[in-house]
Design a protein around this motif. Structure first.
Motif, PDB file in Angstrom:
ATOM      1  N   GLU A 226     -32.718   0.817  52.962  1.00 61.61           N
ATOM      2  CA  GLU A 226     -33.871  -0.051  53.188  1.00 61.61           C
ATOM      3  C   GLU A 226     -35.094   0.575  52.518  1.00 61.61           C
ATOM      4  N   LYS A 227     -36.227  -0.126  52.610  1.00 64.74           N
ATOM      5  CA  LYS A 227     -37.470   0.413  52.059  1.00 64.74           C
ATOM      6  C   LYS A 227     -38.472   0.602  53.184  1.00 64.74           C
ATOM      7  N   PRO A 228     -38.893   1.842  53.469  1.00 67.44           N
ATOM      8  CA  PRO A 228     -39.866   2.065  54.543  1.00 67.44           C
ATOM      9  C   PRO A 228     -41.175   1.343  54.227  1.00 67.44           C
ATOM     10  N   ASP A 229     -41.889   0.946  55.281  1.00 67.86           N
ATOM     11  CA  ASP A 229     -43.202   0.346  55.067  1.00 67.86           C
ATOM     12  C   ASP A 229     -44.241   1.093  55.890  1.00 67.86           C
ATOM     13  N   ALA A 230     -45.484   0.608  55.832  1.00 72.75           N
ATOM     14  CA  ALA A 230     -46.592   1.335  56.462  1.00 72.75           C
ATOM     15  C   ALA A 230     -46.543   1.316  57.979  1.00 72.75           C
ATOM     16  N   SER A 231     -45.674   0.493  58.571  1.00 77.87           N
ATOM     17  CA  SER A 231     -45.616   0.456  60.036  1.00 77.87           C
ATOM     18  C   SER A 231     -45.190   1.800  60.611  1.00 77.87           C
ATOM     19  N   HIS A 232     -44.350   2.518  59.890  1.00 78.96           N
ATOM     20  CA  HIS A 232     -43.899   3.824  60.376  1.00 78.96           C
ATOM     21  C   HIS A 232     -45.042   4.842  60.287  1.00 78.96           C
ATOM     22  N   LEU A 233     -45.826   4.774  59.201  1.00 76.11           N
ATOM     23  CA  LEU A 233     -47.002   5.627  59.082  1.00 76.11           C
ATOM     24  C   LEU A 233     -48.017   5.271  60.154  1.00 76.11           C
ATOM     25  N   ALA A 234     -48.189   3.973  60.411  1.00 75.87           N
ATOM     26  CA  ALA A 234     -49.166   3.526  61.408  1.00 75.87           C
ATOM     27  C   ALA A 234     -48.851   4.096  62.779  1.00 75.87           C
ATOM     28  N   THR A 235     -47.583   4.022  63.169  1.00 76.49           N
ATOM     29  CA  THR A 235     -47.190   4.539  64.486  1.00 76.49           C
ATOM     30  C   THR A 235     -47.503   6.020  64.606  1.00 76.49           C
ATOM     31  N   SER A 236     -47.112   6.783  63.611  1.00 75.48           N
ATOM     32  CA  SER A 236     -47.342   8.233  63.657  1.00 75.48           C
ATOM     33  C   SER A 236     -48.826   8.564  63.644  1.00 75.48           C
ATOM     34  N   LEU A 237     -49.568   7.890  62.766  1.00 78.37           N
ATOM     35  CA  LEU A 237     -50.990   8.191  62.622  1.00 78.37           C
ATOM     36  C   LEU A 237     -51.770   7.845  63.894  1.00 78.37           C
ATOM     37  N   ILE A 238     -51.492   6.668  64.456  1.00 82.15           N
ATOM     38  CA  ILE A 238     -52.237   6.250  65.644  1.00 82.15           C
ATOM     39  C   ILE A 238     -51.870   7.111  66.854  1.00 82.15           C
ATOM     40  N   LEU A 239     -50.619   7.520  66.951  1.00 80.09           N
ATOM     41  CA  LEU A 239     -50.252   8.450  68.023  1.00 80.09           C
ATOM     42  C   LEU A 239     -50.996   9.777  67.877  1.00 80.09           C
ATOM     43  N   LEU A 240     -51.104  10.271  66.656  1.00 85.60           N
ATOM     44  CA  LEU A 240     -51.856  11.511  66.419  1.00 85.60           C
ATOM     45  C   LEU A 240     -53.319  11.338  66.815  1.00 85.60           C
ATOM     46  N   LEU A 241     -53.904  10.191  66.452  1.00 80.72           N
ATOM     47  CA  LEU A 241     -55.301   9.932  66.794  1.00 80.72           C
ATOM     48  C   LEU A 241     -55.487   9.862  68.308  1.00 80.72           C
ATOM     49  N   GLN A 242     -54.518   9.249  68.986  1.00 85.21           N
ATOM     50  CA  GLN A 242     -54.619   9.148  70.440  1.00 85.21           C
ATOM     51  C   GLN A 242     -54.582  10.527  71.091  1.00 85.21           C
ATOM     52  N   PHE A 243     -53.658  11.373  70.669  1.00 83.16           N
ATOM     53  CA  PHE A 243     -53.541  12.684  71.292  1.00 83.16           C
ATOM     54  C   PHE A 243     -54.719  13.599  70.963  1.00 83.16           C
ATOM     55  N   GLU A 244     -55.418  13.279  69.866  1.00 83.56           N
ATOM     56  CA  GLU A 244     -56.637  14.025  69.534  1.00 83.56           C
ATOM     57  C   GLU A 244     -57.874  13.378  70.150  1.00 83.56           C
ATOM     58  N   GLN A 245     -57.669  12.252  70.862  1.00 81.24           N
ATOM     59  CA  GLN A 245     -58.762  11.492  71.467  1.00 81.24           C
ATOM     60  C   GLN A 245     -59.815  11.111  70.430  1.00 81.24           C
ATOM     61  N   ALA A 246     -59.332  10.721  69.245  1.00 79.33           N
ATOM     62  CA  ALA A 246     -60.246  10.353  68.164  1.00 79.33           C
ATOM     63  C   ALA A 246     -60.943   9.035  68.487  1.00 79.33           C
ATOM     64  N   PRO A 247     -62.267   8.962  68.343  1.00 79.80           N
ATOM     65  CA  PRO A 247     -62.987   7.727  68.636  1.00 79.80           C
ATOM     66  C   PRO A 247     -62.914   6.746  67.473  1.00 79.80           C
TER      67      PRO A 247
END
Length: 232
Positions: free
Chosen positions: A63-84
């Motif tokens: 298959e071909k990966p898309d940005a949804s996988h990056l989005a999940t990882s990035l937003i989880l990282l932002l959440q755990f860093e409490q990024a505003p």
């Protein structure tokens, strides 16, 4: 193990839809245990690199990966860093003017057509906030990819659902939509004219206008933490 499989997919020039070797062949080829192989394949499936088809004639399919996988990882990282949410605006202010400049130099005819179409559609349906939000996202996404920089394209794709702040409660009344439309038109005109200086400055002012609006009307949102739960 997963890296070895991906390297083989690239080396062999495998395309989306191609079936990889069956498990017994892969076990022999990679000289690993069944548990290790299956764990690696499940990991690649989660990353969107393959899909696993059950039953006879099934197995791993490219298959071909898309940005949804990056989005999940990035937003989880932002959440755990409490990024505003403010950090998203700061990122946009730093990167999007450069994207606009690059797009003015690199955009092709198809993406220029898409950009023009988004501006026209926004203008024709300025009273409809749903269409406004849709065309606003499209406009910025097209510019990111038209920059010719794949990192910019995937980054904007990954953050597309939170760029405008609506998932955190930001609202755009019609007079504000008109301001955005005016700025989109000036950015489009500069890109169409291959004027990098004007495209960059217009985008910079566009993001600055948005920031001032949010600081005035949604100050608490600017300091709200980004969480995975608010993203679709």
């Amino acid at each position: 193990m997963a890296q070895r499989i991906v390297n083989e997919i690239s080396r062999q020039g495998r395309q989306v839809g191609d079936r990889l070797s069956p498990e017994r062949v892969m076990l022999e080829e990679y000289q690993v245990g069944r548990g290790t192989l299956r764990e690696s394949l499940r990991f690649l499936e989660l990353q969107g690199v393959i899909s696993l088809k059950p039953g006879p004639g099934g197995g791993p399919i490219v298959e071909k990966p898309d940005a949804s996988h990056l989005a999940t990882s990035l937003i989880l990282l932002l959440q755990f860093e409490q990024a505003p949410f403010r950090s998203i605006l700061e990122t946009r202010a730093a990167l999007e003017p450069l994207m606009a400049r690059l797009a003015s130099q690199r955009i092709d005819a198809e993406r220029l057509r898409q950009l023009e179409e988004s501006v026209q559609k926004m203008g024709e349906h300025i009273a409809d906030q749903g269409v406004f939000l849709e065309t606003n996202k499209s406009f910025h996404d097209v510019i990111a990819w038209a920059s010719g920089n794949t990192v910019f394209g995937f980054l904007v794709d990954a953050l597309l659902d939170i760029l405008d702040g609506t998932v955190l409660g930001v609202d755009y009344p019609e007079h504000r939509r008109g301001t955005v439309l005016k700025r989109h038109r000036s950015i489009y005109d500069a890109i169409a004219a291959s004027d990098g200086d004007v495209a960059e400055e217009s985008m910079r002012e566009h993001i600055a206008e948005m920031t001032r609006y949010l600081e005035k009307k949604f100050a608490s949102t600017m300091d709200a933490s980004i969480t995975w739960s608010v993203v679709r």
